[in-house]
Motif scaffolding. Structure first.
Motif, PDB file in Angstrom:
ATOM      1  N   GLU A   1      55.436   8.876-105.073  1.00  0.00           N
ATOM      2  CA  GLU A   1      55.109  10.174-105.673  1.00  0.00           C
ATOM      3  C   GLU A   1      56.350  10.809-106.295  1.00  0.00           C
ATOM      4  O   GLU A   1      56.292  11.377-107.382  1.00  0.00           O
ATOM      5  CB  GLU A   1      54.513  11.122-104.631  1.00  0.00           C
ATOM      6  CG  GLU A   1      53.116  10.759-104.186  1.00  0.00           C
ATOM      7  CD  GLU A   1      52.083  10.925-105.282  1.00  0.00           C
ATOM      8  OE1 GLU A   1      52.221  11.844-106.121  1.00  0.00           O
ATOM      9  OE2 GLU A   1      51.130  10.135-105.299  1.00  0.00           O
ATOM     10  N   ILE A   2      57.475  10.714-105.600  1.00  0.00           N
ATOM     11  CA  ILE A   2      58.717  11.288-106.123  1.00  0.00           C
ATOM     12  C   ILE A   2      59.161  10.527-107.368  1.00  0.00           C
ATOM     13  O   ILE A   2      59.578  11.129-108.362  1.00  0.00           O
ATOM     14  CB  ILE A   2      59.803  11.287-105.024  1.00  0.00           C
ATOM     15  CG1 ILE A   2      59.378  12.228-103.897  1.00  0.00           C
ATOM     16  CG2 ILE A   2      61.154  11.684-105.595  1.00  0.00           C
ATOM     17  CD1 ILE A   2      60.220  12.114-102.642  1.00  0.00           C
ATOM     18  N   ASP A   3      59.068   9.194-107.328  1.00  0.00           N
ATOM     19  CA  ASP A   3      59.424   8.371-108.488  1.00  0.00           C
ATOM     20  C   ASP A   3      58.581   8.725-109.711  1.00  0.00           C
ATOM     21  O   ASP A   3      59.090   8.766-110.833  1.00  0.00           O
ATOM     22  CB  ASP A   3      59.261   6.881-108.169  1.00  0.00           C
ATOM     23  CG  ASP A   3      60.348   6.362-107.232  1.00  0.00           C
ATOM     24  OD1 ASP A   3      61.378   7.046-107.067  1.00  0.00           O
ATOM     25  OD2 ASP A   3      60.155   5.267-106.668  1.00  0.00           O
ATOM     26  N   LYS A   4      57.287   8.994-109.505  1.00  0.00           N
ATOM     27  CA  LYS A   4      56.407   9.371-110.625  1.00  0.00           C
ATOM     28  C   LYS A   4      56.896  10.646-111.305  1.00  0.00           C
ATOM     29  O   LYS A   4      56.628  10.874-112.472  1.00  0.00           O
ATOM     30  CB  LYS A   4      54.972   9.588-110.134  1.00  0.00           C
ATOM     31  CG  LYS A   4      54.234   8.340-109.772  1.00  0.00           C
ATOM     32  CD  LYS A   4      52.842   8.701-109.273  1.00  0.00           C
ATOM     33  CE  LYS A   4      52.164   7.537-108.605  1.00  0.00           C
ATOM     34  NZ  LYS A   4      50.884   7.935-107.990  1.00  0.00           N
ATOM     35  N   ASP A   5      57.600  11.469-110.555  1.00  0.00           N
ATOM     36  CA  ASP A   5      58.118  12.734-111.080  1.00  0.00           C
ATOM     37  C   ASP A   5      59.487  12.551-111.745  1.00  0.00           C
ATOM     38  O   ASP A   5      60.103  13.525-112.167  1.00  0.00           O
ATOM     39  CB  ASP A   5      58.211  13.740-109.936  1.00  0.00           C
ATOM     40  CG  ASP A   5      57.972  15.168-110.372  1.00  0.00           C
ATOM     41  OD1 ASP A   5      57.283  15.375-111.386  1.00  0.00           O
ATOM     42  OD2 ASP A   5      58.480  16.073-109.693  1.00  0.00           O
ATOM     43  N   GLY A   6      59.965  11.288-111.793  1.00  0.00           N
ATOM     44  CA  GLY A   6      61.247  11.013-112.437  1.00  0.00           C
ATOM     45  C   GLY A   6      62.456  11.336-111.585  1.00  0.00           C
ATOM     46  O   GLY A   6      63.569  11.463-112.088  1.00  0.00           O
ATOM     47  N   ILE A   7      62.258  11.469-110.290  1.00  0.00           N
ATOM     48  CA  ILE A   7      63.349  11.782-109.367  1.00  0.00           C
ATOM     49  C   ILE A   7      63.695  10.508-108.594  1.00  0.00           C
ATOM     50  O   ILE A   7      62.820   9.800-108.116  1.00  0.00           O
ATOM     51  CB  ILE A   7      62.940  12.886-108.362  1.00  0.00           C
ATOM     52  CG1 ILE A   7      62.441  14.133-109.073  1.00  0.00           C
ATOM     53  CG2 ILE A   7      64.063  13.197-107.396  1.00  0.00           C
ATOM     54  CD1 ILE A   7      63.491  14.944-109.746  1.00  0.00           C
ATOM     55  N   TYR A   8      64.982  10.231-108.446  1.00  0.00           N
ATOM     56  CA  TYR A   8      65.456   9.078-107.688  1.00  0.00           C
ATOM     57  C   TYR A   8      65.243   9.338-106.202  1.00  0.00           C
ATOM     58  O   TYR A   8      65.589  10.400-105.678  1.00  0.00           O
ATOM     59  CB  TYR A   8      66.940   8.864-107.977  1.00  0.00           C
ATOM     60  CG  TYR A   8      67.566   7.757-107.183  1.00  0.00           C
ATOM     61  CD1 TYR A   8      67.384   6.429-107.550  1.00  0.00           C
ATOM     62  CD2 TYR A   8      68.351   8.036-106.072  1.00  0.00           C
ATOM     63  CE1 TYR A   8      67.972   5.409-106.836  1.00  0.00           C
ATOM     64  CE2 TYR A   8      68.941   7.018-105.352  1.00  0.00           C
ATOM     65  CZ  TYR A   8      68.749   5.704-105.735  1.00  0.00           C
ATOM     66  OH  TYR A   8      69.328   4.698-105.012  1.00  0.00           O
ATOM     67  N   ALA A   9      64.655   8.369-105.509  1.00  0.00           N
ATOM     68  CA  ALA A   9      64.454   8.483-104.066  1.00  0.00           C
ATOM     69  C   ALA A   9      64.639   7.115-103.427  1.00  0.00           C
ATOM     70  O   ALA A   9      64.270   6.092-104.009  1.00  0.00           O
ATOM     71  CB  ALA A   9      63.058   9.023-103.757  1.00  0.00           C
ATOM     72  N   LYS A  10      65.227   7.113-102.239  1.00  0.00           N
ATOM     73  CA  LYS A  10      65.372   5.869-101.486  1.00  0.00           C
ATOM     74  C   LYS A  10      65.566   6.212-100.020  1.00  0.00           C
ATOM     75  O   LYS A  10      65.839   7.360 -99.669  1.00  0.00           O
ATOM     76  CB  LYS A  10      66.532   5.031-102.011  1.00  0.00           C
ATOM     77  CG  LYS A  10      67.902   5.605-101.745  1.00  0.00           C
ATOM     78  CD  LYS A  10      69.022   4.750-102.293  1.00  0.00           C
ATOM     79  CE  LYS A  10      69.224   3.531-101.419  1.00  0.00           C
ATOM     80  NZ  LYS A  10      70.336   2.696-101.827  1.00  0.00           N
ATOM     81  N   GLY A  11      65.424   5.213 -99.171  1.00  0.00           N
ATOM     82  CA  GLY A  11      65.594   5.427 -97.742  1.00  0.00           C
ATOM     83  C   GLY A  11      66.965   5.985 -97.411  1.00  0.00           C
ATOM     84  O   GLY A  11      67.956   5.668 -98.064  1.00  0.00           O
ATOM     85  N   TYR A  12      67.007   6.829 -96.398  1.00  0.00           N
ATOM     86  CA  TYR A  12      68.262   7.402 -95.919  1.00  0.00           C
ATOM     87  C   TYR A  12      68.633   6.672 -94.633  1.00  0.00           C
ATOM     88  O   TYR A  12      67.844   6.622 -93.689  1.00  0.00           O
ATOM     89  CB  TYR A  12      68.101   8.901 -95.662  1.00  0.00           C
ATOM     90  CG  TYR A  12      69.377   9.575 -95.243  1.00  0.00           C
ATOM     91  CD1 TYR A  12      70.395   9.775 -96.160  1.00  0.00           C
ATOM     92  CD2 TYR A  12      69.571   9.992 -93.936  1.00  0.00           C
ATOM     93  CE1 TYR A  12      71.580  10.399 -95.791  1.00  0.00           C
ATOM     94  CE2 TYR A  12      70.740  10.621 -93.555  1.00  0.00           C
ATOM     95  CZ  TYR A  12      71.746  10.809 -94.485  1.00  0.00           C
ATOM     96  OH  TYR A  12      72.903  11.414 -94.112  1.00  0.00           O
ATOM     97  N   TRP A  13      69.814   6.066 -94.623  1.00  0.00           N
ATOM     98  CA  TRP A  13      70.265   5.227 -93.519  1.00  0.00           C
ATOM     99  C   TRP A  13      71.290   5.965 -92.667  1.00  0.00           C
ATOM    100  O   TRP A  13      72.177   6.632 -93.181  1.00  0.00           O
ATOM    101  CB  TRP A  13      70.896   3.949 -94.062  1.00  0.00           C
ATOM    102  CG  TRP A  13      69.928   3.073 -94.778  1.00  0.00           C
ATOM    103  CD1 TRP A  13      69.417   3.243 -96.027  1.00  0.00           C
ATOM    104  CD2 TRP A  13      69.341   1.878 -94.277  1.00  0.00           C
ATOM    105  NE1 TRP A  13      68.555   2.229 -96.341  1.00  0.00           N
ATOM    106  CE2 TRP A  13      68.486   1.366 -95.285  1.00  0.00           C
ATOM    107  CE3 TRP A  13      69.454   1.172 -93.088  1.00  0.00           C
ATOM    108  CZ2 TRP A  13      67.756   0.200 -95.126  1.00  0.00           C
ATOM    109  CZ3 TRP A  13      68.725   0.005 -92.931  1.00  0.00           C
ATOM    110  CH2 TRP A  13      67.884  -0.474 -93.933  1.00  0.00           C
ATOM    111  N   GLU A  14      71.163   5.802 -91.345  1.00  0.00           N
ATOM    112  CA  GLU A  14      72.131   6.355 -90.408  1.00  0.00           C
ATOM    113  C   GLU A  14      72.331   5.357 -89.272  1.00  0.00           C
ATOM    114  O   GLU A  14      71.467   4.534 -88.990  1.00  0.00           O
ATOM    115  CB  GLU A  14      71.631   7.672 -89.804  1.00  0.00           C
ATOM    116  CG  GLU A  14      71.532   8.812 -90.782  1.00  0.00           C
ATOM    117  CD  GLU A  14      71.063  10.080 -90.108  1.00  0.00           C
ATOM    118  OE1 GLU A  14      71.890  10.991 -89.970  1.00  0.00           O
ATOM    119  OE2 GLU A  14      69.883  10.157 -89.718  1.00  0.00           O
TER     120      GLU A  14
END
Length: 154
Positions: free
Chosen positions: A89-102
């Motif tokens: 959904e975020i990608d469809k909006d043109g925003i970069y998103a990926k998993g956050y690792w800790e």
């Protein structure tokens, strides 16, 4: 949005003459957003079709989400099962998103989702709510000890 206060009936433990204990309790209702106990279960909790009702408006943590949805926002609760769908959904909006690792217990694992890039990026951890506002902003409603909203602008 005025909501009648719920009764909070405490458990009652009785002991008979032979020393046997019995506990009498009332069923409790939890928020269907975050799971916080709200009080005793009552007639408000089931609709005419037998489905449980949405009681997030009664919850101090989730009430802001209901108000945001009423204002036209879309909300998603970030979980291990929903992360892929929300990322899409975020990608469809043109925003970069990926998993956050800790690092947790000496292991590097995904603990949430990173939204955006640079210093304005947003981090949502599992259990948080991700919100897309009608004006295109993305924010996070945290469910942990540090509650509040953080936002990233497009």
């Amino acid at each position: 949005m005025a909501v009648a206060e719920r009764t909070h009936t405490p458990d009652v433990i009785t002991v008979d003459d032979d020393g046997h204990q019995a506990t009498t309790f009332s069923l409790k209702r939890a928020c269907n957003g975050c799971g916080q106990l709200l009080g005793d279960l009552d007639e408000r909790d089931v609709d005419q079709h037998g489905n449980t009702t949405d009681v997030r408006a009664e919850c101090g943590n989730c009430r802001p989400l209901v108000e945001l949805e009423t204002a036209g926002c879309r909300t998603w609760r970030l979980t291990r099962r929903s992360i892929g769908r929300i990322d899409d959904e975020i990608d469809k909006d043109g925003i970069y998103a990926k998993g956050y690792w800790e690092t947790v217990d000496s292991k590097l694992i995904v603990t949430g989702l990173r939204i955006g890039t640079g210093p304005d990026r947003l981090v949502a951890r599992f259990g948080d709510w991700i919100i897309r506002h009608p004006d295109g902003r993305w924010t996070v409603h945290t469910t942990g000890a540090e509650q509040g909203e953080t936002e990233v602008r497009r």
